[in-house]
Design an enzyme around this catalytic site. Sequence first.
Site, PDB file in Angstrom:
ATOM      1  N   ASP A  52       2.238   3.018   2.969  1.00 27.92           N
ATOM      2  CA  ASP A  52       1.350   4.021   3.022  1.00 27.92           C
ATOM      3  C   ASP A  52       2.140   5.491   2.498  1.00 27.92           C
ATOM      4  O   ASP A  52       1.703   6.633   2.492  1.00 27.92           O
ATOM      5  CB  ASP A  52       0.280   4.435   4.168  1.00 27.92           C
ATOM      6  CG  ASP A  52      -0.662   5.299   3.572  1.00 27.92           C
ATOM      7  OD1 ASP A  52      -1.039   5.443   2.480  1.00 27.92           O
ATOM      8  OD2 ASP A  52      -1.197   6.286   4.494  1.00 27.92           O
ATOM      9  N   HIS A 104      -6.442  -0.459   6.062  1.00 24.29           N
ATOM     10  CA  HIS A 104      -6.111  -0.075   7.544  1.00 24.29           C
ATOM     11  C   HIS A 104      -6.906  -0.732   8.590  1.00 24.29           C
ATOM     12  O   HIS A 104      -7.490   0.044   9.541  1.00 24.29           O
ATOM     13  CB  HIS A 104      -5.967   1.377   7.591  1.00 24.29           C
ATOM     14  CG  HIS A 104      -5.234   2.013   6.364  1.00 24.29           C
ATOM     15  ND1 HIS A 104      -4.141   1.461   5.480  1.00 24.29           N
ATOM     16  CD2 HIS A 104      -5.565   3.280   5.419  1.00 24.29           C
ATOM     17  CE1 HIS A 104      -3.841   2.154   4.526  1.00 24.29           C
ATOM     18  NE2 HIS A 104      -4.721   3.552   4.697  1.00 24.29           N
ATOM     19  N   THR A 143      -6.796   9.643  -4.144  1.00 23.65           N
ATOM     20  CA  THR A 143      -7.821  10.488  -4.473  1.00 23.65           C
ATOM     21  C   THR A 143      -7.626  11.746  -4.924  1.00 23.65           C
ATOM     22  O   THR A 143      -8.338  12.026  -5.571  1.00 23.65           O
ATOM     23  CB  THR A 143      -8.716  10.551  -3.260  1.00 23.65           C
ATOM     24  OG1 THR A 143      -8.041  11.385  -2.108  1.00 23.65           O
ATOM     25  CG2 THR A 143      -9.313   9.167  -2.630  1.00 23.65           C
ATOM     26  N   TYR A 174     -12.056   1.393   1.674  1.00 26.06           N
ATOM     27  CA  TYR A 174     -11.713   2.340   2.627  1.00 26.06           C
ATOM     28  C   TYR A 174     -12.782   2.881   3.250  1.00 26.06           C
ATOM     29  O   TYR A 174     -13.556   3.592   2.538  1.00 26.06           O
ATOM     30  CB  TYR A 174     -10.520   3.259   1.880  1.00 26.06           C
ATOM     31  CG  TYR A 174      -9.792   4.147   3.005  1.00 26.06           C
ATOM     32  CD1 TYR A 174      -9.479   3.698   4.207  1.00 26.06           C
ATOM     33  CD2 TYR A 174      -9.421   5.427   2.603  1.00 26.06           C
ATOM     34  CE1 TYR A 174      -8.813   4.243   5.198  1.00 26.06           C
ATOM     35  CE2 TYR A 174      -8.664   5.994   3.701  1.00 26.06           C
ATOM     36  CZ  TYR A 174      -8.340   5.596   4.661  1.00 26.06           C
ATOM     37  OH  TYR A 174      -7.601   6.190   5.627  1.00 26.06           O
ATOM     38  N   TYR A 199      -7.421  17.205  -1.529  1.00 22.06           N
ATOM     39  CA  TYR A 199      -6.432  17.967  -1.011  1.00 22.06           C
ATOM     40  C   TYR A 199      -5.425  18.127  -2.122  1.00 22.06           C
ATOM     41  O   TYR A 199      -5.438  17.415  -3.224  1.00 22.06           O
ATOM     42  CB  TYR A 199      -5.766  17.053   0.034  1.00 22.06           C
ATOM     43  CG  TYR A 199      -5.281  15.689  -0.178  1.00 22.06           C
ATOM     44  CD1 TYR A 199      -4.321  15.414  -0.972  1.00 22.06           C
ATOM     45  CD2 TYR A 199      -6.226  14.677  -0.184  1.00 22.06           C
ATOM     46  CE1 TYR A 199      -3.880  14.162  -1.381  1.00 22.06           C
ATOM     47  CE2 TYR A 199      -5.723  13.144  -0.458  1.00 22.06           C
ATOM     48  CZ  TYR A 199      -4.509  13.028  -1.163  1.00 22.06           C
ATOM     49  OH  TYR A 199      -4.272  11.726  -1.610  1.00 22.06           O
ATOM     50  N   HIS A 237       0.799  -1.106   0.112  1.00 21.19           N
ATOM     51  CA  HIS A 237      -0.030  -0.101   0.041  1.00 21.19           C
ATOM     52  C   HIS A 237       0.825   1.205   0.047  1.00 21.19           C
ATOM     53  O   HIS A 237       1.512   1.628   0.918  1.00 21.19           O
ATOM     54  CB  HIS A 237      -0.805  -0.037   1.217  1.00 21.19           C
ATOM     55  CG  HIS A 237      -1.992   1.184   1.219  1.00 21.19           C
ATOM     56  ND1 HIS A 237      -3.140   1.180   0.662  1.00 21.19           N
ATOM     57  CD2 HIS A 237      -1.890   2.436   1.600  1.00 21.19           C
ATOM     58  CE1 HIS A 237      -3.597   2.116   0.620  1.00 21.19           C
ATOM     59  NE2 HIS A 237      -3.016   3.068   1.445  1.00 21.19           N
ATOM     60  N   CYS A 238       1.074   1.938  -1.227  1.00 16.35           N
ATOM     61  CA  CYS A 238       1.642   3.103  -1.351  1.00 16.35           C
ATOM     62  C   CYS A 238       1.129   3.976  -2.527  1.00 16.35           C
ATOM     63  O   CYS A 238       0.492   3.295  -3.057  1.00 16.35           O
ATOM     64  CB  CYS A 238       3.327   2.875  -1.314  1.00 16.35           C
ATOM     65  SG  CYS A 238       3.484   1.623  -2.852  1.00 16.35           S
ATOM     66  N   HIS A 239       1.530   5.164  -2.787  1.00 14.84           N
ATOM     67  CA  HIS A 239       0.996   5.901  -3.834  1.00 14.84           C
ATOM     68  C   HIS A 239       2.193   6.709  -4.479  1.00 14.84           C
ATOM     69  O   HIS A 239       3.067   7.001  -3.693  1.00 14.84           O
ATOM     70  CB  HIS A 239       0.122   7.250  -2.965  1.00 14.84           C
ATOM     71  CG  HIS A 239      -1.048   6.566  -2.012  1.00 14.84           C
ATOM     72  ND1 HIS A 239      -2.062   5.879  -2.362  1.00 14.84           N
ATOM     73  CD2 HIS A 239      -1.177   6.589  -0.721  1.00 14.84           C
ATOM     74  CE1 HIS A 239      -2.595   5.585  -1.404  1.00 14.84           C
ATOM     75  NE2 HIS A 239      -2.117   5.971  -0.384  1.00 14.84           N
ATOM     76  N   ARG A 253     -14.196  12.574   4.100  1.00 12.80           N
ATOM     77  CA  ARG A 253     -13.415  13.634   3.777  1.00 12.80           C
ATOM     78  C   ARG A 253     -12.432  13.791   2.762  1.00 12.80           C
ATOM     79  O   ARG A 253     -11.839  14.579   1.971  1.00 12.80           O
ATOM     80  CB  ARG A 253     -12.346  14.192   5.009  1.00 12.80           C
ATOM     81  CG  ARG A 253     -11.250  13.131   5.169  1.00 12.80           C
ATOM     82  CD  ARG A 253     -10.571  13.207   6.437  1.00 12.80           C
ATOM     83  NE  ARG A 253      -9.938  11.995   6.883  1.00 12.80           N
ATOM     84  CZ  ARG A 253      -8.884  11.361   6.124  1.00 12.80           C
ATOM     85  NH1 ARG A 253      -8.175  12.086   4.975  1.00 12.80           N
ATOM     86  NH2 ARG A 253      -8.422  10.356   6.467  1.00 12.80           N
TER      87      ARG A 253
END
Length: 313
Positions: free
Chosen positions: A263, A187, A83, A163, A55, A37-39, A136
């Site tokens: 993450d 998570h 996102t 999620y 964001y 899990h990483c971006h 959010r």
Amino acid sequence: MSKPVTGDFTKTAGWMDWYTGPSQPAFQLPAGAVDAHCHVFGPGAEFPYAPERKYTPCDASKQQLYALRDHLGFARNVVVQATCHGADNRAMVDALVHSGGKARGVATVKRSVSDAEIQAMHDAGVRGVRFNFVKRLVDFTPKDELMEIAARISKWGWHVVIYFEAVDLPELWDFFTALPTTVVVDHMGRPDVSKPVDGPEFELFLKFMRQHPNVWSKVSCPERLSVTGPKALDGERHAYVDVIPFARRVVEEFPDRVLWGTDWPHPNLKDHMPDDGLLVDFIPHIATTAELQKKLLVDNPMRLYWPEESKGA
Ligand SMILES: O=C(O)/C=C(\CC(=O)C(=O)O)C(=O)O
């Protein structure tokens, strides 16, 4: 590692950039370990952030991600669409294509996605879609649209990553349990770790996994869930102690259905940015034997993301 860059966009006020100069983990990862899990973020000048984003991050490029992989001792990555890129998967797909086969991905798609687009993403290494229910982060997508997407992507053998926040599980239960694919929870469904590990809220999550053998969980993000710390900073190798009983419970009860990821680059943290080397040192506190560590870090992610290479593990 090179320093984070802001690029063409103005970051969200108070944005925390990822930690430069992560320490060398004391825990030696098993051979073939996968950061599941990483971006990547942008870079914004090349892959602009989505107009509907909630964001705006600093850039976090594929080169920086793969430098971290090598530094920490991982062999592979699973890059999850963030996102801030909406349903424009180009940055994530570009990272997969330039990984030399060492990265697979999870996309975000809309109902309008064509079969040819799904096939092209599959060829690049995408193996799942992510449905995000954290308010959010995203605007609401109707459940019938998501169910239609799940049915379509199942034909490629893809899975669904979900999620959500723990308080929302009761309302989402019927939808989640109707999904026709393997379902991977991000998570641990974001438990409130100030509540008891054997209390009703976390028990509902365990029941979700117990009753539905197609449900897996990432036991990731202690830095996001912890209330007490201590933080994975300044050489602290026993960080986030309040998260340990939750993650350990999931690893021990469902050893063949758990995944772990850094993450990185840790979107939206407000309190501190962890040292990713010290975050790796969290792993032996939740997977306490070499056998559990190998399942968590190698066998399970290989079975899900590289089944053609996984020898019946
Ligand atoms: O990186 C994560 O897993 C968690 C996120 C960000 C996120 O999901 C996204 O931007 O796609 C969060 O809680 O803000």
